[in-house]
Motif scaffolding. Structure first.
Motif, PDB file in Angstrom:
ATOM      1  N   THR A  10       0.861  -1.192   0.000  1.00 45.58           N
ATOM      2  CA  THR A  10       0.000   0.000   0.000  1.00 45.58           C
ATOM      3  C   THR A  10       0.893   1.236   0.000  1.00 45.58           C
ATOM      4  O   THR A  10       2.082   1.156   0.321  1.00 45.58           O
ATOM      5  N   ALA A  11       0.305   2.368  -0.384  1.00 40.80           N
ATOM      6  CA  ALA A  11       1.062   3.623  -0.331  1.00 40.80           C
ATOM      7  C   ALA A  11       0.104   4.765  -0.059  1.00 40.80           C
ATOM      8  O   ALA A  11      -1.041   4.752  -0.510  1.00 40.80           O
ATOM      9  N   PHE A  12       0.582   5.735   0.705  1.00 36.09           N
ATOM     10  CA  PHE A  12      -0.243   6.883   1.089  1.00 36.09           C
ATOM     11  C   PHE A  12       0.524   8.169   0.833  1.00 36.09           C
ATOM     12  O   PHE A  12       1.740   8.223   1.024  1.00 36.09           O
ATOM     13  N   TYR A  13      -0.204   9.198   0.391  1.00 32.89           N
ATOM     14  CA  TYR A  13       0.326  10.569   0.426  1.00 32.89           C
ATOM     15  C   TYR A  13      -0.529  11.308   1.445  1.00 32.89           C
ATOM     16  O   TYR A  13      -1.645  11.712   1.137  1.00 32.89           O
ATOM     17  N   ASP A  15      -3.297  11.702   3.795  1.00 32.98           N
ATOM     18  CA  ASP A  15      -4.529  10.936   3.983  1.00 32.98           C
ATOM     19  C   ASP A  15      -4.957  10.207   2.724  1.00 32.98           C
ATOM     20  O   ASP A  15      -5.870   9.385   2.752  1.00 32.98           O
ATOM     21  N   GLN A  17      -4.875   7.593  -0.103  1.00 37.56           N
ATOM     22  CA  GLN A  17      -4.288   6.279  -0.381  1.00 37.56           C
ATOM     23  C   GLN A  17      -4.107   6.121  -1.884  1.00 37.56           C
ATOM     24  O   GLN A  17      -5.057   6.244  -2.659  1.00 37.56           O
ATOM     25  N   PHE A  20      -3.553   0.133  -3.271  1.00 35.47           N
ATOM     26  CA  PHE A  20      -4.408  -0.688  -2.424  1.00 35.47           C
ATOM     27  C   PHE A  20      -4.005  -2.162  -2.535  1.00 35.47           C
ATOM     28  O   PHE A  20      -4.639  -2.931  -3.231  1.00 35.47           O
ATOM     29  N   THR A  44       3.920   5.680  -8.297  1.00 29.08           N
ATOM     30  CA  THR A  44       3.909   5.488  -6.848  1.00 29.08           C
ATOM     31  C   THR A  44       4.452   4.109  -6.508  1.00 29.08           C
ATOM     32  O   THR A  44       5.199   3.937  -5.535  1.00 29.08           O
ATOM     33  N   SER A  48       7.716   3.298  -4.264  1.00 28.16           N
ATOM     34  CA  SER A  48       7.697   2.416  -3.096  1.00 28.16           C
ATOM     35  C   SER A  48       8.831   1.396  -3.189  1.00 28.16           C
ATOM     36  O   SER A  48       9.516   1.119  -2.200  1.00 28.16           O
ATOM     37  N   ASN A  55       7.422   1.781   3.710  1.00 25.74           N
ATOM     38  CA  ASN A  55       6.472   0.683   3.735  1.00 25.74           C
ATOM     39  C   ASN A  55       6.823  -0.283   4.852  1.00 25.74           C
ATOM     40  O   ASN A  55       7.825  -0.122   5.538  1.00 25.74           O
ATOM     41  N   GLY A 209      -4.860   2.458  -8.389  1.00 24.13           N
ATOM     42  CA  GLY A 209      -4.109   1.891  -7.285  1.00 24.13           C
ATOM     43  C   GLY A 209      -4.243   0.393  -7.099  1.00 24.13           C
ATOM     44  O   GLY A 209      -3.857  -0.132  -6.061  1.00 24.13           O
ATOM     45  N   ARG A 210      -4.830  -0.288  -8.096  1.00 26.07           N
ATOM     46  CA  ARG A 210      -4.942  -1.752  -8.006  1.00 26.07           C
ATOM     47  C   ARG A 210      -4.452  -2.383  -9.297  1.00 26.07           C
ATOM     48  O   ARG A 210      -4.485  -1.756 -10.358  1.00 26.07           O
TER      49      ARG A 210
END
Lengths: 236, 342, 288
Positions: A10-13, A15, A17, A20, A44, A48, A55, A209-210
């Motif tokens: 997963t990765a977040f900036y 809040d 996402q 996924f 992204t 990562s 992560n 994101g998937r």
């Protein structure tokens, strides 16, 4: 065993996402293309892998070793090098200095400044030129050379054809076989589906994101790709 | 438009009304000092008031306009010397000399700004410091103002403020309290005005605000000159209380800028409540630690460093986040018309 | 001949100012950090040298062999342990933290060494001079300081443009994230930059203490000279910094001769005029 494997990445900036749970694997010597539209999470994902986004350790394994929590400056020494989107050459460094700084991590291997010059002969003449004074295609070649200087097991290329003329793109991709022959495993992120299919053994398609599709180029139908790429039929 | 009609923009909250009450109580407490305190308490309150006012001005510059000045002592000194020049050389009544000092400081601030605005960020900070040094060294050269050793206000001028010492002290006290309230009020008013939004935009992203049509240069100049002018007024007031001026003290970095920076950083930068909380903390620390001499400054410096690293929003920022406090409602909040949060 | 003498003195003082300025310029170049405590660290070096000189009875120039590595280590630790945490898009934290640091150092020195003026014993160097022509003599010590400034700047120039570490400094300065992709540990590179900066500061501090008297309060003044030399020369240009130091030194000494007691003021005024006329300095760097 896979060279590199991610599970549930997963990765977040802040809040937001961006990824996924990406499950991804690439074997030694394989060339994998990642396709997907703008904002699908491709860059992204590469950020990562290189440690620029933090992560969990177990989320990313290189030759079975967990590396997900290592900082970017340690990852390159383990054998993952990146050609970043937009090339990101160092403007205050010459062409040759840009290449040499690629070897900063000190990994042993076959690549040297001279060998990069053989791969991209134009550089010999321009070695003392500030890197950002070159044309876009030439800069892209320096960025690839800079990444190779760390003698990576795995080379990540982020949008290397973006904004370049078709003949220049061909010149760049012509260098790929030489890189693969040196034993380097390659991941290319591409928006150009045809290009991606042509150079890769296997394709991953990202959307929102998937991973929406995975397989060898000749196994995938045009419609499958369209669906995975654009999310038509609401299949996401 | 149907969508937007469901929302209204509001700035006041329930805590802001409670906060207003607390503040009013505080002002009344300070303003009635002559009724419950003696001369020493009155002097202390005046000092509290001018530090609070200086802190509000520095916070306006650094916390809102992104102008981190380390040279505000320039305007304290200029204001102080203006008082002496106007009242001694030109025979102006000292109380009239206070607003004239504010005007003089503003007039000096314009060319100063035109020079230091050529520098960015941290270099701007040192640039303001250099200009303050230039003023200090220049005044030290003027022998008619006592040169490097300074001069005192003549008895005649002092007496013209009011006949008796008690009356004079009352006048200075009243102006002191008024200036603290006014400085806070002006910052509040400015942030509520359309300049407030422009300032927030500049602080958050200078290039972006420029592209939205905010004229950064003019807004910054406006704020810089305003802060200089009020700082000049405070300077004149300080020296009306002290009677004696000398360049090293009047243009002192430690007294008029370092303390003020510590006040704002510890209290909470970029919030109107920050300088108030910071000034209270500063005076409490000083009560207990001033006898320690240089240790006191070391502790103050260390506290500021730790606050900046661990809680950059300052004491008020911590409290506000913990209890959702906003005494001065300058944030614009979006509400649904039916009253529920969006 | 008086005026020629003044100009020569000014040029030589400029060498000392260039030493003040080099460290400031270097860390700004690498990490965009402006160290407000820079001047106080110069004075700290003077006092450090003083303590060792009075303890061991050695000549200040020999004590340099101790002070320079100690300040190098302090610089590395300071950056690694404190200042790295202030770096980011917001300019306030580094500014205010180094400002706090400046006050802390000044008052710690005051507490330990008192406010008394001190001077490092330079021995025979104090008065030694070379006669150039009749009526024109140059002090040996100012010449040594000036030569050191040239050597330091040439050395840093070599380090920056001819070595692998220099490439890493420049790469990190250009783009810290991409530099990390090359395997460069930014925190280490920044700490090395601060260490080198403070090594130069140590040299400057010892020379300052041998040349004039010093006390804990004079740090901010040295910061301002350093800053003026950097801005006059042009941000990021090391040789420009030397030119800036010389211009500042000549302005002060010639100005002081024209208007007695106004030497500092003359320097500041020339700086402000140059800031208006050449806001990017005399030798602005092409890539900003």
């Amino acid at each position: 065993m896979s060279l590199l494997e991610t599970s549930g990445l997963t990765a977040f900036y802040g809040d937001f996402q961006a990824l996924f749970g990406i499950d991804f694997a690439i074997g030694e010597g394989e060339t994998v293309a990642i396709i997907g539209s703008n904002g699908a999470g491709k860059s992204t994902f590469l950020r990562s892998l290189t440690g620029l986004l933090p992560n969990a350790a177990e989320a990313i394994r290189l030759k079975g070793q967990p590396i997900g929590d290592l900082p970017a400056n340690r990852i390159v020494g383990l054998g993952i090098a990146m050609v970043p989107e937009g090339r990101k050459l160092f403007p205050s460094l010459t062409v040759e200095e840009n290449l040499k700084i690629g070897a900063y991590s000190g990994r042993e291997g076959a690549w040297s400044v001279d060998r990069i010059f053989q791969l991209f002969p134009f550089m010999t003449e321009r070695r003392q030129t500030p890197a950002t004074a070159l044309s876009g295609g030439q800069q892209q070649m320096v960025a690839i050379g800079r990444a190779l200087m760390s003698n990576p097991d795995l080379l990540l290329c982020d949008e290397i054809s973006l904004g370049l003329a078709p003949t220049v793109i061909k010149d760049i991709y012509d260098a790929l076989p030489a890189i693969q022959q040196a034993g380097t495993t390659v991941v290319v992120v591409e928006q150009d589906i045809q290009q991606a299919m042509a150079v890769s053994d296997r394709v991953y398609c990202f959307m929102e994101g998937r991973v929406t599709l995975e397989g060898a180029p000749d196994e995938l139908s045009h419609d499958d790709i369209k669906e995975a790429y654009f999310g038509l039929k609401g299949a996401a | 438009m149907a969508e937007t009609a469901q929302y209204r923009v509001a700035t006041a909250t329930r805590t802001s009304r409670a906060g207003l009450f607390v503040l009013l109580a505080g002002v009344v407490f300070l303003a009635t000092t002559p009724l419950w305190g003696g001369r020493a308490e009155m002097r202390l309150v005046v000092e509290f008031c001018y530090f609070l006012a200086l802190a509000q001005m520095w916070n306006l510059l650094a916390g809102y306009a992104g102008l981190v000045s380390v040279g505000q002592q320039a305007f304290v000194g200029l204001g102080g010397y203006a008082l002496f020049v106007f009242s001694i050389w030109l025979g102006v009544h000292p109380l009239l000399a206070l607003p004239l000092a504010a005007v003089a400081a503003a007039l000096f601030a314009i060319p100063t700004a035109l020079i230091v605005f050529r520098l960015r960020g941290a270099y701007f900070a040192i640039g303001t410091w250099v200009t303050a040094e230039v003023y200090r060294l220049s005044f030290a050269q003027v022998s008619d103002l006592g040169g490097g050793s300074g001069m005192s206000l003549p008895i005649g001028v002092i007496k013209s403020v009011a006949g008796s010492r008690a009356e004079r002290e009352l006048v200075v006290f009243a102006i002191g309290v008024a200036v603290a309230v006014a400085a806070t009020g002006i910052v509040y008013w400015l942030l509520r005005s359309r300049h407030g939004l422009a300032l927030t935009a500049i602080r958050d992203s200078e290039p972006a605000s420029e592209s939205l049509g905010v004229n950064n240069f003019r807004t910054k100049l406006y704020v810089y000159v305003l802060a200089a002018s009020i700082t000049g007024f405070i300077g004149a007031l300080i020296y009306l209380q002290k009677f004696r001026i000398a360049p090293d003290a009047a243009f002192s970095l430690i007294d008029w800028t370092a303390y003020v920076i510590f006040i704002v950083v510890i209290g909470g930068i970029g919030r109107i409540e920050g300088p108030i909380v910071g000034t209270i903390v500063f005076f409490i620390l000083r009560e207990f630690l001033a006898d320690l001499g240089s240790w006191y400054l070391m502790i103050l410096g260390l506290v500021a460093v730790v606050v900046m690293l661990r809680a950059p929003q300052g004491i008020w920022g911590l409290l506000a986040a913990r209890f959702d406090l906003h005494f001065f409602p300058v944030q614009r909040r979006l509400y649904r018309r039916d009253g529920s949060p969006p | 001949m008086d005026w020629v003498n003044a100009v020569i003195q000014g040029i030589l003082v400029g060498g000392l100012y260039a030493l003040f300025a080099t460290g400031l310029s270097l860390i700004f170049g690498v990490m965009r950090l402006v160290n407000i405590a820079h001047g106080d660290l110069i004075v700290l070096s003077s006092f450090l040298c003083l303590a060792i000189v009075s303890g061991l009875g050695l000549h200040p120039l020999i004590v340099l062999l101790i002070v320079v590595p100690v300040m190098f280590a302090i610089g590395y630790a300071l950056q690694r342990g404190l200042l790295n945490f202030t770096l980011g898009p917001d300019i306030l934290p580094p500014l205010l933290v180094t400002f706090g640091l400046s006050i802390v150092i000044q008052n710690a020195l005051l507490e330990i060494f008192s406010a008394d003026s001190q001077k490092l014993p330079a021995g025979a160097l104090q008065t030694a001079s070379l006669q150039i022509v009749e009526g024109l003599a140059v002090g040996v010590f100012p010449l040594i300081v000036f030569a050191c400034a040239i050597v330091v700047i040439a050395g840093l120039q070599f380090l920056f443009y001819r070595t692998a570490l220099g490439s890493a400094f420049r790469a990190t300065s250009d783009d810290p994230d991409t530099a990390r992709l090359m395997g460069i540990d930014n925190r280490h590179i920044f700490a090395l930059a601060m260490a080198i900066s403070l090594a130069v500061v140590a040299l400057a501090g010892v020379f300052l203490g041998m040349r004039t008297s010093f006390d804990p309060s004079i740090g901010p003044g040295r910061l301002i000279y350093a800053f003026e030399a950097v801005i006059i020369g042009g941000l990021g240009s090391l040789w420009g910094t030397l030119a800036g130091g010389i211009i500042l030194g000549v302005s002060q000494i010639v100005g002081g001769k024209l208007f007695p007691g106004a030497d500092q003021l003359a320097g500041h005024v020339v700086f402000l005029i140059l800031l208006v006329v050449r806001p990017r300095g005399l030798f602005p760097r092409a890539v900003d």
